[in-house]
Design a protein around this motif. Structure first.
Motif, PDB file in Angstrom:
ATOM      1  N   TRP A  64      12.326-100.241 -26.714  1.00 46.80           N
ATOM      2  CA  TRP A  64      12.283 -99.629 -27.652  1.00 46.80           C
ATOM      3  C   TRP A  64      13.246 -99.845 -28.830  1.00 46.80           C
ATOM      4  N   GLY A  65      12.947-100.134 -29.949  1.00 49.38           N
ATOM      5  CA  GLY A  65      13.816-100.475 -31.072  1.00 49.38           C
ATOM      6  C   GLY A  65      13.898 -99.289 -31.984  1.00 49.38           C
ATOM      7  N   VAL A  66      15.178 -98.869 -32.156  1.00 48.17           N
ATOM      8  CA  VAL A  66      15.437 -97.718 -33.124  1.00 48.17           C
ATOM      9  C   VAL A  66      16.188 -98.301 -34.776  1.00 48.17           C
ATOM     10  N   PRO A  67      15.236 -98.175 -35.670  1.00 45.47           N
ATOM     11  CA  PRO A  67      16.016 -98.518 -36.933  1.00 45.47           C
ATOM     12  C   PRO A  67      16.846 -97.493 -37.380  1.00 45.47           C
ATOM     13  N   LEU A  68      17.978 -97.699 -37.667  1.00 44.71           N
ATOM     14  CA  LEU A  68      18.984 -96.865 -38.393  1.00 44.71           C
ATOM     15  C   LEU A  68      19.144 -97.292 -39.879  1.00 44.71           C
ATOM     16  N   LEU A  69      18.386 -96.799 -40.840  1.00 38.54           N
ATOM     17  CA  LEU A  69      18.407 -97.135 -41.964  1.00 38.54           C
ATOM     18  C   LEU A  69      18.694 -95.887 -43.100  1.00 38.54           C
ATOM     19  N   LEU A  70      18.926 -96.538 -44.459  1.00 37.24           N
ATOM     20  CA  LEU A  70      19.082 -95.185 -45.423  1.00 37.24           C
ATOM     21  C   LEU A  70      17.518 -95.273 -45.978  1.00 37.24           C
ATOM     22  N   PRO A  71      17.268 -93.820 -46.567  1.00 40.34           N
ATOM     23  CA  PRO A  71      16.087 -93.850 -47.281  1.00 40.34           C
ATOM     24  C   PRO A  71      16.176 -94.410 -48.607  1.00 40.34           C
ATOM     25  N   ALA A  72      14.961 -94.530 -49.172  1.00 44.86           N
ATOM     26  CA  ALA A  72      14.639 -94.865 -50.547  1.00 44.86           C
ATOM     27  C   ALA A  72      15.051 -93.539 -51.504  1.00 44.86           C
ATOM     28  N   ASP A  73      16.258 -93.202 -51.268  1.00 41.42           N
ATOM     29  CA  ASP A  73      16.695 -91.783 -52.396  1.00 41.42           C
ATOM     30  C   ASP A  73      17.613 -92.532 -53.330  1.00 41.42           C
ATOM     31  N   ARG A  74      17.404 -92.621 -54.424  1.00 47.58           N
ATOM     32  CA  ARG A  74      18.145 -93.154 -55.499  1.00 47.58           C
ATOM     33  C   ARG A  74      19.550 -92.244 -55.739  1.00 47.58           C
ATOM     34  N   ARG A  75      19.348 -90.926 -55.227  1.00 43.21           N
ATOM     35  CA  ARG A  75      20.500 -89.932 -55.664  1.00 43.21           C
ATOM     36  C   ARG A  75      21.565 -90.464 -54.790  1.00 43.21           C
ATOM     37  N   LEU A  76      21.361 -91.256 -53.739  1.00 45.09           N
ATOM     38  CA  LEU A  76      22.496 -91.637 -52.881  1.00 45.09           C
ATOM     39  C   LEU A  76      23.480 -92.397 -53.586  1.00 45.09           C
ATOM     40  N   TRP A  77      22.989 -93.146 -54.670  1.00 47.18           N
ATOM     41  CA  TRP A  77      23.763 -94.085 -55.406  1.00 47.18           C
ATOM     42  C   TRP A  77      24.099 -94.011 -56.978  1.00 47.18           C
ATOM     43  N   SER A  78      23.342 -92.643 -57.366  1.00 44.30           N
ATOM     44  CA  SER A  78      23.305 -92.321 -58.702  1.00 44.30           C
ATOM     45  C   SER A  78      24.736 -91.978 -59.291  1.00 44.30           C
ATOM     46  N   THR A  79      25.164 -91.778 -60.509  1.00 41.13           N
ATOM     47  CA  THR A  79      26.234 -91.420 -61.105  1.00 41.13           C
ATOM     48  C   THR A  79      26.570 -89.957 -60.951  1.00 41.13           C
ATOM     49  N   ARG A 124       5.649-108.902 -18.171  1.00 42.07           N
ATOM     50  CA  ARG A 124       5.601-109.066 -19.700  1.00 42.07           C
ATOM     51  C   ARG A 124       6.391-107.894 -20.398  1.00 42.07           C
ATOM     52  N   THR A 125       6.963-108.026 -21.678  1.00 42.66           N
ATOM     53  CA  THR A 125       7.691-107.132 -22.383  1.00 42.66           C
ATOM     54  C   THR A 125       6.729-106.635 -23.641  1.00 42.66           C
ATOM     55  N   VAL A 126       6.585-105.400 -23.972  1.00 46.35           N
ATOM     56  CA  VAL A 126       6.277-104.530 -25.102  1.00 46.35           C
ATOM     57  C   VAL A 126       7.320-104.098 -25.849  1.00 46.35           C
ATOM     58  N   VAL A 127       7.349-104.622 -27.285  1.00 45.56           N
ATOM     59  CA  VAL A 127       8.496-104.121 -28.170  1.00 45.56           C
ATOM     60  C   VAL A 127       7.909-103.125 -29.008  1.00 45.56           C
ATOM     61  N   ILE A 128       8.450-102.038 -29.012  1.00 48.55           N
ATOM     62  CA  ILE A 128       8.034-100.992 -29.836  1.00 48.55           C
ATOM     63  C   ILE A 128       9.046-100.682 -31.052  1.00 48.55           C
ATOM     64  N   VAL A 129       8.782-100.659 -32.462  1.00 48.43           N
ATOM     65  CA  VAL A 129       9.672-100.563 -33.354  1.00 48.43           C
ATOM     66  C   VAL A 129       8.762-100.112 -34.368  1.00 48.43           C
ATOM     67  N   PRO A 130       9.161 -98.772 -34.874  1.00 47.61           N
ATOM     68  CA  PRO A 130       8.328 -98.256 -36.007  1.00 47.61           C
ATOM     69  C   PRO A 130       8.819 -98.966 -37.213  1.00 47.61           C
ATOM     70  N   ASP A 131       7.656 -98.873 -38.195  1.00 47.55           N
ATOM     71  CA  ASP A 131       8.036 -99.498 -39.478  1.00 47.55           C
ATOM     72  C   ASP A 131       9.259 -98.951 -40.351  1.00 47.55           C
ATOM     73  N   ARG A 132       9.681 -99.684 -41.059  1.00 46.41           N
ATOM     74  CA  ARG A 132      10.881 -99.306 -41.965  1.00 46.41           C
ATOM     75  C   ARG A 132      10.463 -97.827 -42.810  1.00 46.41           C
ATOM     76  N   GLY A 133       9.339 -97.864 -43.199  1.00 48.72           N
ATOM     77  CA  GLY A 133       9.095 -96.609 -44.377  1.00 48.72           C
ATOM     78  C   GLY A 133       8.697 -95.407 -43.312  1.00 48.72           C
ATOM     79  N   SER A 134       8.577 -95.414 -42.187  1.00 50.95           N
ATOM     80  CA  SER A 134       8.369 -94.028 -41.300  1.00 50.95           C
ATOM     81  C   SER A 134       9.740 -93.550 -41.086  1.00 50.95           C
ATOM     82  N   THR A 135       9.346 -92.152 -40.747  1.00 55.21           N
ATOM     83  CA  THR A 135      10.726 -91.275 -40.318  1.00 55.21           C
ATOM     84  C   THR A 135      10.093 -90.243 -39.272  1.00 55.21           C
ATOM     85  N   PRO A 136       9.890 -90.882 -37.715  1.00 55.14           N
ATOM     86  CA  PRO A 136       9.445 -89.980 -36.837  1.00 55.14           C
ATOM     87  C   PRO A 136      10.470 -89.118 -36.674  1.00 55.14           C
TER      88      PRO A 136
END
Length: 680
Positions: free
Chosen positions: A169-184, A397-409
């Motif tokens: 199982w792959g767990v992406p730890l990414l920031l969302p596409a929220d421009r407020r995080l970098w706003s002035t 065999r091995t199956v690798v499960i990684v949700p897409d970047r844009g998803s937020t399960p």
């Protein structure tokens, strides 16, 4: 005859009127109809994941009446369905809600369900009726009323005639596409960080414990950044980021962590153009440094478009520091079908190692909106893995499960699904290191799809195009130069540059694919912030008379920004040799909204009109204001003027002396004779 006919007509009319009078009250009364079967909704609350061959599977659920009338004695049944021929049929079956025909394996009739009410049910299915003669697999079943159904699966396990299928199982730890995080905007920005990294956030839940042996994290190094003290960052933002970064560092396990390019930079875009490549290469270098400090790996790249051709692999190799061929993390749709589901670690026909995300299972994770979704998602996990197992049951065999970047399960639902894999007897736990080693050593047998083939295979859910196109990358490079220039003269230059540089780097992120509006708004805002506008720093210009051999010129510089500007170098350049600047002025400092008059010593060498260009630059010589021009009318006096002045002074002195002497003589000649009074 006519009279008789009239009598018959009158009698008929009278009968008709009587019938209407009798019928009218009935027609006026409201119609009462039993609730239709379509008003029922079925919810599965629990189901036996996998039943032993001689055991019993239990299905529990609830029938809810969503209509406005009573639901009369709904019947709930479990009806088997023949399995489809391919893995793609599994997801299609799970989406369905139409009852199927067939002999029920179990059924029950419930009491009447009033409008808005619900009734629970429990069904027992004999394991011997599920997939008879099969050692292990998943039975397709429809749990249905007369008009509504839930399509799902029940696993069956009789004997172990297979090599277990490992799941990683792959767990992406990414920031969302929220421009407020970098706003002035300081308050909005702080709230955005608290929502993203605070103790109740999704990322906090995902990192509540260190990754298990069969899990790995994909980490954006931005999560480990803590803003410096000062600048325009509020303490509340700094605190929440510091606390999250410290917790994340404690829980990272190096052997189970892949560090991505800083900001999760768009490596696919970086491989497509030279300007984007310059930006992304720097982010990859930052990610490599973070990985080294954590004892993690940074040699696995995750291109958003999934392209894994030899040409793409070579381009990505050029972006990475160190010269090591990267391993690509790609979905199974990136490879041409070979008749079998690829294992987790493979090599392409061009020799590139790849980690293959299983598309169908990754989509199952992406659909986890809440804990209520886990039950059916787990049963689909049973069916998908049973199908993969059945392809080559004797091959590990091995199956690798990684949700897409844009998803937020949902973090809790996802954890519950991962834990439920322990209830599936044919599944084992994979590990990252073995999968990567297998990718390096595997036979080069997988044929990568071209860009067009990937688009056809993923239509209509094709990956959005990159925001980091060549023209935008060129703008970002220009903005970085403007930022460095502006920072060199700001009184808060160090802290401000650190904040703005981080914001600019975030615009290289893959997360902006599909979020063009947010990207453009954020870029415009940052670009205005890092660039000195034409009217931010203004230099005076005009006509000046310089009637002397040496003298001073004065220039006024106006600072229209809201920050103090320091070390401003004012440089004057005469347009011809009639005027010489004896010494350039010292650097000046101008407060926000202030002005400064600069004095320059100059010498006149010849008479004439001299244009003097005035530039304001950084200490390094980069111009930061629109150049101004002084039109200086030069008229030097020269040495002769002093002889003239001296001669004139001598003449004036001589004339004064002569007048004094002459005046004295005239006075004596005009004096009258006097008589001694005593002689009278």
């Amino acid at each position: 005859m006519a009279a008789a006919r009239r009598r018959r007509l009158s009698a008929g009319i009278a009968g008709l009127l009587l019938a209407l009078l009798v019928a009218l009250p009935v027609a006026a009364a409201p119609a009462v109809a039993p609730a239709g079967p379509g008003d029922a909704r079925i919810t599965i609350t629990s189901i036996t994941p996998v039943v032993d061959g001689d055991g019993t599977a239990t299905v529990r659920g609830r029938v809810s009446n969503t209509g406005s009338e009573t639901l009369d004695g709904p019947r709930v049944a479990v009806v088997p369905q023949e399995a489809g021929s391919g893995r793609s049929d599994i997801a299609e079956w799970a989406k369905g809600d139409t009852p199927v025909s067939g002999t029920a394996l179990a059924a029950t009739t419930l009491d009447d369900v009033p409008a808005g009410g619900s009734a629970t049910f429990t069904l027992q299915v004999d394991g011997t009726d599920l997939l008879p003669g099969t050692s292990a697999g998943a039975a397709w079943v429809s749990i249905q009323t007369d008009a509504r159904a839930v399509h799902t699966f029940i696993g069956v396990h009789r004997t172990k005639e297979y090599e277990p299928l490992d799941v990683l199982w792959g767990v992406p730890l990414l920031l969302p596409a929220d421009r407020r995080l970098w706003s002035t905007g300081r308050d909005d920005r702080t709230r955005a960080w608290q929502e993203t990294l605070g103790e109740d956030s999704r990322l906090a839940a995902l990192t509540a414990e260190e990754p298990a042996d069969d899990e790995f994290w994909l980490v954006d190094p931005s999560l480990l950044d803590v803003p410096r003290t000062g600048g325009d960052v509020q303490d509340a933002e700094r605190d929440v980021r510091r606390e999250f970064a410290a917790t994340l560092r404690e829980r990272i396990v190096g052997s189970r962590t892949l560090v991505l390019a800083d900001a999760d930079a768009d490596v696919a875009a970086g491989a497509e153009s030279e300007p984007a490549g310059r930006l992304v290469s720097a982010r990859l270098a930052d990610g490599a440094r973070v990985a080294q400090a954590l004892g993690a790996r940074s040699d696995v790249l995750w291109p958003a478009d999934g392209l894994a051709t030899g040409e793409r692999a070579e381009a990505l190799h050029e972006l990475r520091p160190g010269g090591v061929d990267p391993t690509l993390l790609v979905p199974s749709t990136s490879l041409e079908p070979s008749g079998f589901t690829p294992t987790g670690g493979e090599r392409t026909s061009a020799g590139s190692p790849v980690v293959v995300r299983d598309g169908p299972l990754s989509h199952v994770v992406e659909g986890l909106a809440s804990d209520a979704d886990v039950t059916l998602a787990r049963q689909q996990l049973v069916a998908e893995t049973a199908a993969v197992l059945g392809e080559r049951p004797g091959t590990p065999r091995t199956v690798v499960i990684v949700p897409d970047r844009g998803s937020t399960p949902s973090a809790t639902a996802w954890q519950e699904l991962r834990d439920s894999a322990d209830d599936i007897p044919w599944l084992g736990g994979g590990d990252l290191r073995s999968t990567l080693d297998h990718a390096r050593d595997a036979e080069a047998s997988q044929t990568p799809r071209t860009r067009g083939q990937i688009a056809d295979a993923t239509r209509p859910a094709a990956t959005p195009g990159p925001m980091l196109a060549e023209s935008r990358a060129q703008r970002l490079l220009r903005d970085a130069r403007s930022m460095a220039t502006f920072a060199s003269v700001r009184s808060d230059g160090t802290g401000w540059r650190s904040q703005m540089q981080t914001s600019l780097q975030q615009l290289t992120s893959t997360r902006w694919r599909g979020h063009g509006y947010g990207f453009i708004r954020m870029h415009d805002e940052i670009e205005q912030e890092v660039t000195l506008a034409r009217d931010d720093l203004v230099v005076s210009s005009g006509d000046v008379n310089f009637f002397a051999d040496t003298g001073r010129l004065q220039i006024t510089v106006v600072n229209n920004t809201d920050v103090q500007l320091s070390n401003l170098a004012v440089r004057l350049t005469p347009g011809n040799h009639s005027l010489r600047i004896d010494e350039q002025p010292e650097p000046v400092t101008i407060g926000p909204g202030g002005r400064q008059t600069v004095t320059v010593q100059a010498s006149a060498l010849a008479a004439g009109q001299v244009p003097v260009d005035v530039a304001v630059t950084t200490p390094g010589g980069r111009e930061i204001a629109v150049p101004a021009s002084l039109q200086v009318k030069v008229r030097p006096t020269g040495d002769s003027i002093y002889w003239v002045i001296g001669g004139a002074a001598a003449l004036l002195l001589a004339a004064g002396t002569w007048r004094t002497v002459r005046g004295g003589r005239r006075a004596r000649a005009a004096a009258p004779e006097t008589t001694d009074p005593e002689g009278t």
